[in-house]
Structure formats: structure tokens, C-alpha cells
Enzyme design. Structure first.
Site, PDB file in Angstrom:
ATOM      1  CD  GLU A  22      49.999   4.201  34.893  1.00  0.00           C
ATOM      2  OE1 GLU A  22      49.708   5.300  35.379  1.00  0.00           O
ATOM      3  OE2 GLU A  22      50.826   4.070  33.986  1.00  0.00           O
TER       4      GLU A  22
ATOM      5  CG  HIS B  16      50.901   9.928  38.631  1.00  0.00           C
ATOM      6  ND1 HIS B  16      49.877   9.446  37.848  1.00  0.00           N
ATOM      7  CD2 HIS B  16      52.037   9.416  38.074  1.00  0.00           C
ATOM      8  CE1 HIS B  16      50.358   8.699  36.873  1.00  0.00           C
ATOM      9  NE2 HIS B  16      51.669   8.662  36.974  1.00  0.00           N
TER      10      HIS B  16
ATOM     11  CG  HIS C 292      52.361   4.218  38.412  1.00  0.00           C
ATOM     12  ND1 HIS C 292      53.549   3.864  37.831  1.00  0.00           N
ATOM     13  CD2 HIS C 292      51.906   5.271  37.713  1.00  0.00           C
ATOM     14  CE1 HIS C 292      53.808   4.701  36.840  1.00  0.00           C
ATOM     15  NE2 HIS C 292      52.819   5.565  36.745  1.00  0.00           N
TER      16      HIS C 292
ATOM     17  NE  ARG D 146      51.977  14.106  31.789  1.00  0.00           N
ATOM     18  CZ  ARG D 146      52.355  12.824  31.736  1.00  0.00           C
ATOM     19  NH1 ARG D 146      51.471  11.861  31.503  1.00  0.00           N
ATOM     20  NH2 ARG D 146      53.619  12.493  31.940  1.00  0.00           N
TER      21      ARG D 146
ATOM     22  CG  ASP E 247      53.278   7.948  28.875  1.00  0.00           C
ATOM     23  OD1 ASP E 247      52.360   7.503  29.577  1.00  0.00           O
ATOM     24  OD2 ASP E 247      54.121   8.766  29.286  1.00  0.00           O
TER      25      ASP E 247
HETATM   26  C1  BGC Z   1      52.611   8.380  32.971  1.00  0.00           C
HETATM   27  C2  BGC Z   1      53.970   8.734  32.462  1.00  0.00           C
HETATM   28  C3  BGC Z   1      54.829   9.133  33.609  1.00  0.00           C
HETATM   29  C4  BGC Z   1      54.879   7.997  34.598  1.00  0.00           C
HETATM   30  C5  BGC Z   1      55.627   8.409  35.820  1.00  0.00           C
HETATM   31  C6  BGC Z   1      52.755   7.247  33.918  1.00  0.00           C
HETATM   32  O1  BGC Z   1      51.507   6.947  34.461  1.00  0.00           O
HETATM   33  O2  BGC Z   1      51.729   8.044  31.929  1.00  0.00           O
HETATM   34  O3  BGC Z   1      53.902   9.791  31.525  1.00  0.00           O
HETATM   35  O4  BGC Z   1      56.110   9.473  33.221  1.00  0.00           O
HETATM   36  O5  BGC Z   1      53.583   7.639  34.986  1.00  0.00           O
HETATM   37  O6  BGC Z   1      56.272   7.383  36.377  1.00  0.00           O
END
Ligand code: BGC
Length: 389
Positions: free
Chosen positions: A353, A149, A221, A124, A287
Site C-alpha cells: 500500500e 482504514h 489495498h 491506523r 505489517d
Molecule cells: C494493515 C493490517 C490490516 C490489514 C487489514 C493492512 O493495511 O497494515 O494491519 O490487518 O490492512 O486488511
């Protein structure tokens, strides 16, 4: 040896065109062939076959394979890993990543970034705003008032050029993200090389350069479930994270600037623990970016291990990056149908990640994510698979 391996491929994929030229220079992977195999060394090969279409372009699937039979399948849409086939402790191969059976799934707007390259800025950026050298930039907002992203059409939604490389079974994806794309300044040239070693290591090496200062944070991802479809969640997996601190976040998952100690909290995985044991005490589930205990910024170091005690499958993650986002698949809710008709439920997979910290362009105390002309962004991450009985 080569003949035997190619025969197996022939049996598996039907009509196959063999490329006789091998070794030496790279091979243009985007030729108009239905299916072909390139031996990249005596013990490795890359097979390519048509996978589907996106934005009027033909999408190809590439299969990296080593002598032990491990396979990694990738597509040139989003530079996405679609399958990773590794054995369990009895030698049975299974696919340990979440994803879809065909291109349609990957194109869905609900696709939660399965297996893709995320960028230009993974995770973010608060309110989608940042400034460099006094100049402000506004990115598209796509997540609770923030940018996630890389915006609405991040690297995960792009067509990547592919080139097969000699040596270990490997492929290089390249993409030019133009000045102004998704609000980011600078023409940013990105290369991502995926290599599969004979030791069941999938290595991902990223480079990026730019012609204007810009913000860069690039990762993969993939969502893992080491049971390969046997268990619907990863709550029984045991995880170790080599981090004494994590990046504290607010309720929109934006960093507060604090790096908090894990010791004595449900965030502590410095000793391997079952993911499900304390997850209920963590609001929303895991998360979070863990601040890795590191000695080097150039050599990949052990960051995370994951064990599925039932199958015995074991994964180690090594990285050059300062952080790893441990995401326990909290937003999966059973509404997505994935491979073999499987419904991906909450905690159905976990993403690890390897990356810089979220919102770093707005956080002066975090490691720098501003890339300037003349510099090269480098990151290397290895996912190594084995078994523990
Ligand atoms: C984030 C999550 C998000 C997800 C989306 C992750 O990298 O940390 O908050 O919902 O990606 O698929």
C-alpha cells in the site's frame, strides 16, 4: 483491429451492446445496460456489466483491457480491483489478486479490504483521535482501540461514481465524503483514476480537495499472489524494497515515532530476498511501513519489486508516496473462501500500500497528511507487470 477485439468480447460475454460514440469526451458509465463495450482508443477498450447490488444501488463491473490481453476488472463499490489477469513466462494468463467471485463476498464484514480504495485515512490513527489547529476530532474505533482504514464505513464501503475516459483504457471513480463522515472534518472530494497502458502498467492517480482542514491518506489495498492460485502463500515470492528505514510500531501497530534502519535485520529487502526466509523472526509477520528512498515527491519512483520464481511473473511498484505498507497477509486464516472456492490462508497474499505513514496526524516528525482548503492531495502509483525467466 477494433472489430476483431470487440468480436472476442462478444464471444466472451454473450449479449453485448456496443456504444458507437467513442473518443472525445468522457462517457457516463452508470447507464442501465447489462453489458457494453466502449473502445477508448484503437488498442484499448472498457467493457461494463452488471455485477450485483449494494445498499439498493446497482454495482457495475468495468473491464480495462489492452492489446496484449492484460485485463483489470473493477467495481464501483469501494472503487475495488476485483481481478488482474496477466501472463506467466509461458504466456498463460492468471488472476494475480485475491478477492471474491461475486458481490456477496465484497459486502461481508470479514472482507479484509480486498482490492479497495482505503481512506479517508489509510492505516491506523491512534485511539482514533487527532487535532488540527487546536480542534480535536474523534473517529470511530474499529481496530484494538484504534481507527483503521478510515473507520467502520471507510471509502472501501462506498458507492463511487464512474466515468469512462478516452485514450488508454481508463476509468475515473469519484466520491464526495461529506463533512463529519466517520468523524473527519470537511467535505472531501476524491477522484481516483485507473489506467491500463499497452506496457502492462496499471496506473492509479488520486486527487482530493477539502473545504476544511482534514487528514488524508489514500491508497489501494490489493492483495497479490503472483502464482495466480497455484501456490497457497506468497512465502516463496522474492521481494525488493527500496527503503533503508521502516516505521517502528508498538504491539498495536501504532508508530513509536522512530524510523529504524533495516540494515542487518529481517526487515532488510534492499537486496531481493524470499519473503518466507526470515518472516518467522518478525513478530506477527510483515505489517510495516517502509520509508522509501526517494528523490522526487511528484514523479513515481521505483519502490518495490516482487518476483514469483515459479511462474516468472514480476511486478514493479512505482509511487510518489513517501512510504509503502508491506503487509504479508498475516491475519488471513483460512476462514475466508475466495475466488474459485479458494481458502485464503495466512500469508495467502501480500499488500503493498503506497501511502503516507500511519498515525501521521499525531506524529509531528512524519511527512504532513493535513490537507487544507485550496490545496490538492495528489498521489500516483504504478503497478507494472512483466515476466522474468
Ligand atoms: C494493515 C493490517 C490490516 C490489514 C487489514 C493492512 O493495511 O497494515 O494491519 O490487518 O490492512 O486488511
Amino acid at each position: 483491429m477494433i472489430t476483431l477485439r470487440i468480436s472476442a468480447t462478444l464471444l466472451f460475454f454473450g449479449a453485448v451492446n456496443l456504444i458507437t460514440a467513442c473518443g472525445g469526451s468522457g462517457h457516463n458509465a452508470n447507464e442501465n445496460l447489462t453489458s457494453d463495450t466502449m473502445p477508448t482508443s484503437k488498442t484499448s477498450s472498457v467493457l461494463q456489466q452488471k455485477y450485483g447490488n449494494a445498499d439498493g444501488k446497482e454495482i457495475t463491473q468495468y473491464t480495462l483491457k489492452n492489446a496484449g490481453g492484460m485485463e483489470v476488472k473493477l467495481i464501483n463499490y469501494g472503487g475495488t480491483i476485483t481481478n488482474i489477469m496477466v501472463p506467466d513466462s509461458s504466456g498463460n494468463f492468471g488472476d494475480v489478486v485475491l478477492g471474491f467471485d461475486s458481490m456477496d463476498g465484497y459486502l461481508k464484514k470479514e472482507n479484509p479490504y480486498f482490492g479497495c480504495i482505503t481512506g479517508r485515512y489509510a492505516n491506523r490513527i491512534a485511539k482514533g483521535k487527532f487535532s488540527i489547529d487546536g480542534k480535536s476530532y474523534q473517529l470511530p474505533i474499529n481496530n484494538n482501540g484504534n481507527t483503521l482504514h478510515g473507520g467502520i464505513n471507510g471509502f472501501n464501503r462506498k458507492f463511487w461514481d464512474a466515468e469512462l475516459l478516452p485514450g488508454d483504457s481508463s476509468i475515473k471513480f469519484s466520491y464526495l465524503s461529506k463533512d463529519g463522515e466517520e468523524g473527519f472534518p470537511g467535505n472531501c472530494k476524491v477522484e481516483v483514476k485507473y489506467s491500463l497502458s499497452q506496457n502492462n502498467e496499471l496506473k492509479i492517480e488520486y486527487t482530493a480537495t477539502t473545504d476544511k482542514p482534514t487528514a488524508v491518506n489514500i491508497t489501494n489495498h490489493s492483495y497479490f499472489n503472483l502464482s495466480a492460485g497455484k501456490d497457497s502463500t506468497i512465502l516463496g515470492h522474492e521481494i525488493f524494497i527500496n527503503a533503508d528505514k521502516y516505521v517502528a510500531v508498538d504491539n498495536e501497530l501504532i508508530p513509536t515515532s522512530e524510523l529504524l534502519p533495516v540494515k542487518g535485520t529481517s526487515m532488510d529487502f534492499t537486496v531481493p530476498a524470499t519473503i518466507g526466509s526470515d518472516i518467522a523472526k518478525v513478530a506477527g509477520g510483515y505489517d510495516h511501513t517502509y520509508v522509501l528512498n526517494k528523490k522526487s515527491t511528484t514523479e513515481p519512483e521505483l519502490a518495490v519489486t516482487v518476483l514469483d520464481p515459479n511462474s516468472g511473473r514480476y511486478m514493479e511498484l512505482f509511487t510518489t508516496e513517501p512510504g509503502v505498507q508491506f503487509y504479508s497477509g498475516n491475519f488471513l486464516d483460512g476462514s475466508l473462501t475466495g475466488k474459485n472456492g479458494m481458502k485464503y490462508v495466512k500469508n495467502g497474499g501480500l499488500a503493498l500500500e503506497a501511502q503516507h505513514f500511519p498515525d501521521s496526524p499525531n506524529q509531528p516528525s512524519f511527512p504532513n497528511t493535513i490537507l487544507r482548503p485550496g490545496e490538492t492531495f495528489n498521489q500516483a502509483t504504478i503497478y507494472k507487470f512483466s515476466v522474468k525467466k
